[in-house]
Design an enzyme around this catalytic site. Structure first.
Site, mmCIF file in Angstrom:
data_model
loop_
_atom_site.group_PDB
_atom_site.id
_atom_site.type_symbol
_atom_site.label_atom_id
_atom_site.label_comp_id
_atom_site.label_asym_id
_atom_site.label_seq_id
_atom_site.Cartn_x
_atom_site.Cartn_y
_atom_site.Cartn_z
ATOM 1 N N LYS A 22 4.975 -3.221 -6.586
ATOM 2 C CA LYS A 22 5.014 -4.667 -6.308
ATOM 3 C C LYS A 22 3.623 -5.267 -6.478
ATOM 4 C CE LYS A 22 4.750 -6.300 -1.995
ATOM 5 N NZ LYS A 22 3.693 -7.304 -1.840
ATOM 6 N N ASN A 23 2.612 -4.627 -5.894
ATOM 7 C CA ASN A 23 1.283 -5.251 -5.865
ATOM 8 C C ASN A 23 0.553 -5.172 -7.196
ATOM 9 O OD1 ASN A 23 1.831 -6.059 -3.308
ATOM 10 N ND2 ASN A 23 0.682 -4.408 -2.325
ATOM 11 N N CYS A 117 2.324 -12.900 4.518
ATOM 12 C CA CYS A 117 2.841 -12.312 5.762
ATOM 13 C C CYS A 117 2.069 -12.881 6.959
ATOM 14 C CB CYS A 117 2.661 -10.803 5.702
ATOM 15 S SG CYS A 117 3.758 -10.087 4.505
ATOM 16 N N ARG A 122 -5.321 -14.248 6.506
ATOM 17 C CA ARG A 122 -5.226 -14.145 5.046
ATOM 18 C C ARG A 122 -6.211 -15.101 4.373
ATOM 19 N NH1 ARG A 122 -0.373 -11.114 3.934
ATOM 20 N NH2 ARG A 122 -1.413 -10.595 1.999
ATOM 21 N N ASP A 305 -0.351 -0.703 4.258
ATOM 22 C CA ASP A 305 1.044 -1.106 4.024
ATOM 23 C C ASP A 305 2.047 -0.046 4.443
ATOM 24 O OD1 ASP A 305 0.146 -2.913 1.011
ATOM 25 O OD2 ASP A 305 0.055 -3.461 3.122
ATOM 26 N N ARG A 397 11.784 -8.921 -0.540
ATOM 27 C CA ARG A 397 10.599 -9.303 -1.331
ATOM 28 C C ARG A 397 9.974 -8.074 -1.993
ATOM 29 N NH1 ARG A 397 6.218 -11.758 2.124
ATOM 30 N NH2 ARG A 397 5.123 -11.287 0.192
#
Ligand code: EPZ
Length: 420
Positions: A22-23, A117, A122, A305, A397
């Site tokens: 994903k990242n 999130c 962030r 994560d 997601r």
């Protein structure tokens, strides 16, 4: 409202195929806009974050077409107006990579400040620091990041914080800058390396990705490229933890074992048996799980994560474990949900003390973010009885076909619609 319903206690066994990272995907989709050409990205995970970003790329003028579930053709020759302030932008934090790539290619960008999130502020100060060091003028107003530059000139940028996002975003902005840009104290994550490799395949001149010093020599133009993205070590780690907590025997396939080293080492420390092949890791639990202490670190340390998922595993392992979160200021919010399943976790600042040997019991829970949601699913697999996990939109997601993959491994799990 949609929930995952899990009847716990089933031992997982078999093989699970891991999708693209994903990242890496959320960085490389915007990166494809760097060239005024057509690129193809393969092994993209079929997840919400990818679809939101494809929507954003389309809205800034790119033509995107999936030729199969995991392969996307991106024609960025139509990108003219680098104004991206659409709904989809806000859905995905990684939308901020549009600033770097549009600033780099067009000398301007206007992008809505993304969401993300809820486990910390962030900030994007290091991104802004890099853009301004290259000569851009940055304003943040009306929920927009507005960037303009007459000319971008290479320079040395020392990141105050090791930041994946800032490292990639500055790389994107520096591709066409005059001269050489050096990013020091750079992030070394596999998805940083993958993004640099994709940009180099497009004709960029980036060296040192994967170390803490990345050198970018500005070029005049790029061309499209065909590129297969790396597999997702966080998805793979999630399935290994799910296997461990059920006392199962699972092989995660289509991975790069090197990316899993810190995860495999910690699971071995907890008395899991790990076999490593060229593109797989196999886990089983011959005896009892033993607790351990875990500290999240930047790559190649233990990834933040997987912190929520590992906390759940510590709840079941014998003994008391301490898990310390050094990356995010507030990434233990999910612990309140875990307590509903019978977990004994005490959070003190950035550390959580986890009492092990607990028999979890099923309850109704709600995901507070993507990885917290994955942790609740892992807990439900071990809990006695029925667990419901709400807010599945968070989980969708970042995990492709989570329910199907777990069911194929023997879990009793399904997606259900429950009227409020
Ligand atoms: C990326 O987020 C990942 N997201 C996150 O994964 C991951 O947790 C994080 O890297 C750390 O590995 C994506 O790649 C889309 P950072 P990012 O910038 O880039 C501070 C998931 O579940 N910081 O490396 O936003 C920041 O507050 C997600 O897949 C600044 O202070 O993370 C944090 O403490 C969750 N100023 C630390 O650096 C900045 O300008 C690391 O953040 C930027 C960051």
């Amino acid at each position: 409202m949609e929930y995952f319903e899990i009847i716990g206690g089933k031992r997982l066994s078999g093989e699970v195929y891991i999708n693209g990272a994903k990242n890496a995907a959320v960085a490389m989709l915007p990166a494809a806009l760097a060239a005024n050409d057509v690129s193809v990205l393969e092994n993209l995970p079929y997840i919400e974050d990818v679809h939101s970003l494809v929507d954003s790329l389309t809205k800034v003028g790119a033509k995107c077409e999936f030729t199969d579930r995991h392969t996307l053709v991106i024609d960025s020759r139509g990108v003219r107006d680098p104004l991206a302030h659409y709904e989809s932008i806000k859905k995905t934090r990684a939308s901020y990579y549009l600033v770097g790539v549009l600033l780099g290619r067009f000398g301007k960008a206007e992008v809505a400040i993304p969401g993300g999130c809820n486990f910390g502020s962030r900030p994007i100060d290091q991104h802004v620091k890099g853009f301004e060091a290259l000569g851009a003028n940055i304003k943040i107003e009306h929920g927009m990041i507005i960037a303009h530059a007459q000319k971008l000139v290479g320079t040395n940028i020392y990141l105050d914080v090791v930041s994946v996002g800032a490292t990639i975003n500055i790389m994107l902005a520096a591709i066409y800058a005059e001269g050489t840009t050096v990013i020091e104290n750079a992030a070394k994550e596999p998805h940083v390396v993958d993004t640099a490799n994709f940009l180099n395949a497009m004709g960029a001149q980036i060296k040192g990705a994967g170390t803490d010093m990345i050198r970018i020599v500005g070029v005049k133009r790029l061309h499209g490229a065909e590129y297969m993205i790396i597999p997702d070590q966080i998805e793979a780690g999630t399935y290994l933890i799910a296997a461990a907590i059920t006392g199962g025997e699972v092989t995660v396939r289509n991975i790069i074992p090197k990316h899993m080293d810190s995860i495999s080492a910690k699971l071995q420390e907890m008395n899991c048996k790990i076999d490593v092949g060229d593109d797989f890791v196999k886990l089983c639990v011959p005896g009892k799980l033993q607790s351990a202490n875990i500290k999240t670190m930047t790559y190649p340390g233990f990834p933040t994560d997987l912190q929520p998922q590992m906390t759940v595993l510590l709840c079941v392992a014998e003994g008391t474990g301490i898990i310390t979160e050094t990356i995010w200021e507030n990434r233990f919010q999910y612990v309140n949900e875990l307590k509903r399943l019978g977990c004994h976790v005490t959070v003190e600042g950035r550390a959580a003390v986890v009492e092990g040997g607990i028999q979890l019991t099923g309850a109704e829970t709600y995901a507070t973010d993507l990885r917290a949601g994955a942790a609740l699913v892992v807990a439900g697999l071990a809990a006695k009885g029925r667990t419901l996990v709400g807010n599945v939109k968070y989980i969708d997601r970042g995990y492709e076909e989570l329910v199907q993959k777990l069911a194929n491994l023997g879990a009793q799990i399904r997606r259900v619609e429950i009227e409020e």
